[in-house]
Design a protein around this motif. Sequence first.
Motif, PDB file in Angstrom:
ATOM      1  N   TYR B  37      46.002  37.279  20.697  1.00 46.61           N
ATOM      2  CA  TYR B  37      44.744  37.869  21.172  1.00 46.61           C
ATOM      3  C   TYR B  37      44.063  36.941  22.167  1.00 46.61           C
ATOM      4  O   TYR B  37      43.787  35.779  21.829  1.00 46.61           O
ATOM      5  N   PRO B  38      43.755  37.413  23.369  1.00 50.89           N
ATOM      6  CA  PRO B  38      43.048  36.558  24.333  1.00 50.89           C
ATOM      7  C   PRO B  38      41.725  36.072  23.741  1.00 50.89           C
ATOM      8  O   PRO B  38      40.957  36.872  23.183  1.00 50.89           O
ATOM      9  N   GLN B  50      36.579  36.076  10.029  1.00 54.02           N
ATOM     10  CA  GLN B  50      37.737  36.798  10.563  1.00 54.02           C
ATOM     11  C   GLN B  50      38.621  35.865  11.394  1.00 54.02           C
ATOM     12  O   GLN B  50      39.848  35.957  11.354  1.00 54.02           O
ATOM     13  N   MET B  51      37.979  34.975  12.158  1.00 51.11           N
ATOM     14  CA  MET B  51      38.746  34.014  12.940  1.00 51.11           C
ATOM     15  C   MET B  51      39.515  33.068  12.018  1.00 51.11           C
ATOM     16  O   MET B  51      40.674  32.726  12.282  1.00 51.11           O
ATOM     17  N   GLY B  58      47.552  35.002  10.744  1.00 50.75           N
ATOM     18  CA  GLY B  58      48.242  35.649  11.853  1.00 50.75           C
ATOM     19  C   GLY B  58      47.821  37.069  12.129  1.00 50.75           C
ATOM     20  O   GLY B  58      48.177  37.624  13.174  1.00 50.75           O
ATOM     21  N   ASP B  59      47.083  37.683  11.205  1.00 47.44           N
ATOM     22  CA  ASP B  59      46.600  39.044  11.458  1.00 47.44           C
ATOM     23  C   ASP B  59      45.095  39.087  11.236  1.00 47.44           C
ATOM     24  O   ASP B  59      44.503  38.151  10.721  1.00 47.44           O
ATOM     25  N   LEU B  60      44.490  40.188  11.641  1.00 43.94           N
ATOM     26  CA  LEU B  60      43.046  40.322  11.488  1.00 43.94           C
ATOM     27  C   LEU B  60      42.727  41.098  10.216  1.00 43.94           C
ATOM     28  O   LEU B  60      43.358  42.123   9.934  1.00 43.94           O
TER      29      LEU B  60
ATOM     30  N   VAL D 278      42.590  43.039  21.189  1.00 46.32           N
ATOM     31  CA  VAL D 278      41.916  42.927  19.891  1.00 46.32           C
ATOM     32  C   VAL D 278      41.524  44.323  19.428  1.00 46.32           C
ATOM     33  O   VAL D 278      40.849  45.051  20.154  1.00 46.32           O
ATOM     34  N   PRO D 279      41.933  44.738  18.235  1.00 45.67           N
ATOM     35  CA  PRO D 279      41.526  46.048  17.725  1.00 45.67           C
ATOM     36  C   PRO D 279      40.065  46.012  17.260  1.00 45.67           C
ATOM     37  O   PRO D 279      39.478  44.945  17.115  1.00 45.67           O
TER      38      PRO D 279
END
Lengths: 282, 282, 282, 282
Positions: B37-38, B50-51, B58-60, D278-279
Amino acid sequence: MKNSDAKTSDEIVREAEAWWKTEIIDIHPGKIAMRGYPIEELIGAISFPQMIWLMVRGDLPTAEQSSLLEAALVAAVDHGPQAPSIAISRMAVTCGVELNNAMASAINVLAGIHGGAGQQCMELYADAARRMEQGATLEDAVEAALDAYIAENGKVIPGFGHRFHPIDPRSGKLLELVEAARAKGVVGGLYSRIGQQVEAILERRKGKRIPMNIDGATAVIYAELGFAPELGRGLFILSRSVGILAHAWEQSQQGGRIKGPMPKSIPYTYAGPARRAVPEVK
Amino acid sequence: MKNSDAKTSDEIVREAEAWWKTEIIDIHPGKIAMRGYPIEELIGAISFPQMIWLMVRGDLPTAEQSSLLEAALVAAVDHGPQAPSIAISRMAVTCGVELNNAMASAINVLAGIHGGAGQQCMELYADAARRMEQGATLEDAVEAALDAYIAENGKVIPGFGHRFHPIDPRSGKLLELVEAARAKGVVGGLYSRIGQQVEAILERRKGKRIPMNIDGATAVIYAELGFAPELGRGLFILSRSVGILAHAWEQSQQGGRIKGPMPKSIPYTYAGPARRAVPEVK
Amino acid sequence: MKNSDAKTSDEIVREAEAWWKTEIIDIHPGKIAMRGYPIEELIGAISFPQMIWLMVRGDLPTAEQSSLLEAALVAAVDHGPQAPSIAISRMAVTCGVELNNAMASAINVLAGIHGGAGQQCMELYADAARRMEQGATLEDAVEAALDAYIAENGKVIPGFGHRFHPIDPRSGKLLELVEAARAKGVVGGLYSRIGQQVEAILERRKGKRIPMNIDGATAVIYAELGFAPELGRGLFILSRSVGILAHAWEQSQQGGRIKGPMPKSIPYTYAGPARRAVPEVK
Amino acid sequence: MKNSDAKTSDEIVREAEAWWKTEIIDIHPGKIAMRGYPIEELIGAISFPQMIWLMVRGDLPTAEQSSLLEAALVAAVDHGPQAPSIAISRMAVTCGVELNNAMASAINVLAGIHGGAGQQCMELYADAARRMEQGATLEDAVEAALDAYIAENGKVIPGFGHRFHPIDPRSGKLLELVEAARAKGVVGGLYSRIGQQVEAILERRKGKRIPMNIDGATAVIYAELGFAPELGRGLFILSRSVGILAHAWEQSQQGGRIKGPMPKSIPYTYAGPARRAVPEVK
């Protein structure tokens, strides 16, 4: 990550080889040399303080220089469990860390205030020595160096006086050894005279004796032996590490879990706001 | 240092490029992406928890998963100046180090005993969950996991009971949030049931309540959210770092120099040999 | 260790109780309050960034203030395995330490040069702001603050320019968020203007753009939100700790033992004396 | 923080006095004794290795015992900038920390894998010695100890073989000194025989020589001198601290800012997901 510069592999390898550069240790398969000396010829031939000197300075000291360094290293190993570094080492062990970690947390705090007095004192002595080189008398040079120090750093003179010891039993012994070394021509004695002059001026100014403490005395030794002030702190760390290890080990043998700084029966002071409701913030 | 292997520059460069390998961050001049993700799209769009999740996993996470994680992070920030980590942070500041150093010495002791209870508790829960997967009932699985834990580690069950708090005010609130999340289908609730079963068995065995403490409750949350036990400790460290920073900063504002663990008016106990003469050893 | 002062037990206990004093946390059996707020009312009610703010400052931020803080915390979590702190974290893991130890060794180096740019930048901004309070225009204040900074610290202006990124993708996004917050009256915008003025002056002086980097942009945010410069570094540490943890964890999953900075196929440069015999020193 | 227990001030003071308990150092105003010996009588009279022994063990070694300890301390001071601990020390300096901090970050990683081989090797030797006490022959005892070690820890035998040196130039010299000490009756020689038997069995099993390295040789010395295995690591830390200091100091003299593990011309490998949007998560 790609650099935009197009470099050839040969250029990259040359740059990488130059990345870490040292004059301390040369290693080839089956061969190790410290400052040029094959390690197997050093082992059993030189003392641990001589090895310390060789590693940080690049040359070997004489036996007499080494003895003086050794006395300073022996003198500063410990100051008991009320010194923050020692307490941290013991507390760390009760949190479940290993000896290397306990030592790291403790050594980390041998900073400006706790472990830096010797270094600062060496800088004060060096300032006085510079003024003497430029022609000042011992008395004037020390007076001026003290004034300059106080103007920049405040009234506490590093290396003199002690919160706990009216006379530091280590300082007198260390100065005796410096005097003996001076009599034999091992050291010049300049920094010893500077240190004693600091003491004399402080007594005159304050109207009572503010005796040289261990930091002031080891600073004399390290300066007489030609160490840079920063290395004064480095040598102190090597010395105090012994006490930090000894206390960490003793604590690990005593046991104890999550040992805080004081028993829980002694409450700390809470001085913040009284209990209050959380407002809407979201 | 020269390796005996004759490698070409191309081979060396390839080996060097492969030396550090990561799936976390991709950097090019002017471009930074975390897990793909940029970074400029993440900033302002996702929350700090979340970060944290994105970086270590590796996922959100969903917003609900993130809220539960956030509650656990909020809960564990501090336990006061009698906790070794907090005391070390404050003591370190009085030795003259900077905030990063004080935090390092303190975080270093969030080890097995001081900071590892949550991780150990997660391992206990995971053992019970594995036994359930193999067909055991909740009751039998927890009973067997507890027995196995005690056989290996002794009687202290991590995450249950507290030396100081008869009931830990944080645990109940955290478990309420887990229950609310379970009701909404955010988490499955298995680890919450396991944790409560541990509490029930301990009460039956000991004849008194040994309530789940904050480590037991955050272990429920981290396990429900699918974190590995080691990351349970990692998340605790991120949380407790906040308290460590706050206390280091407060101490720096209060001043104080070389502040040991207790006032000097309280002597420590010396239990070694009485004063004695040094024999000839050299 | 006995102090010479004869103190009564009551006096000693009073002194001990006052030894650690805090406004941060109040703990009684079964009760914990942060800055007066019962912990169980904070959990689930405030975000992690709000808790960070509360702990270091004593009051709760608004949701908008907290969002801006959150953006800065999200932005700075990582800069890859070529940053010393990240490399140290990964190397430490391959030496056999646990996550807390790896994080400690890494966080310890977030010092003046590696992690202090934000703090230094905040001090530069604060100097300009003080000059404006005393009547200087924005242009004159920033010009004078820059000159004063350069005179004392040399030409490298903290928070501007980057060794790697021609434009830092994080800065623009962060400044957008500051501008949006300013438009809503959340922040005053003074430090944003100062930061942009620094950029403008540097461009004029150097003849090319030296764009604000992430340290300069987070410094704007922290200053707008009223944090002290030292806390700028503290907040950066909390943020970067996330990357340090993520990389330590990733390395532990990859395995690897005693992983040095470069593969052994790349020799370092030995620049010391050639091999020589050890002279007689003892 | 108030404990529910109502204790009198006298009880609290007694509890506080007993909180830290040590047999190492006794301090009174103007008087300091280590293990009962007045510090001023130790300074100048005993060597630094003798002081190390006294501090961690409580008694003074003979001059011959001390010489053997000294040889081991001299042997292990450094292994160059490709050892993680040394690299960390140098990198830390370029981040702006002081010598004590650089040393702390580095010493912290002298853990199980990087610094623990000597300790593990001492445990292996001790296991063999226990089996001999119970009647086993040297051959059987070492064979069984090796099998037990491998069953629990895998195939890498600590203290034998080296990734870099076909023959470690330090080991042979150290073993010669042990043999000379044995001939004079300074040590018994049991652990030297055990160590050589390990080497013999490994050669027989692997079909090639896996020579004793420095960790195996210092483990022989420390075991012959009666140190506990954990202190083997502690002594290694005191020794390696010298190299860590020397490299930190050399780096500080070379300068360099934020020096990563490799030059930036060598990219690291990014192996994560490709750039992605980013979703919506909030």
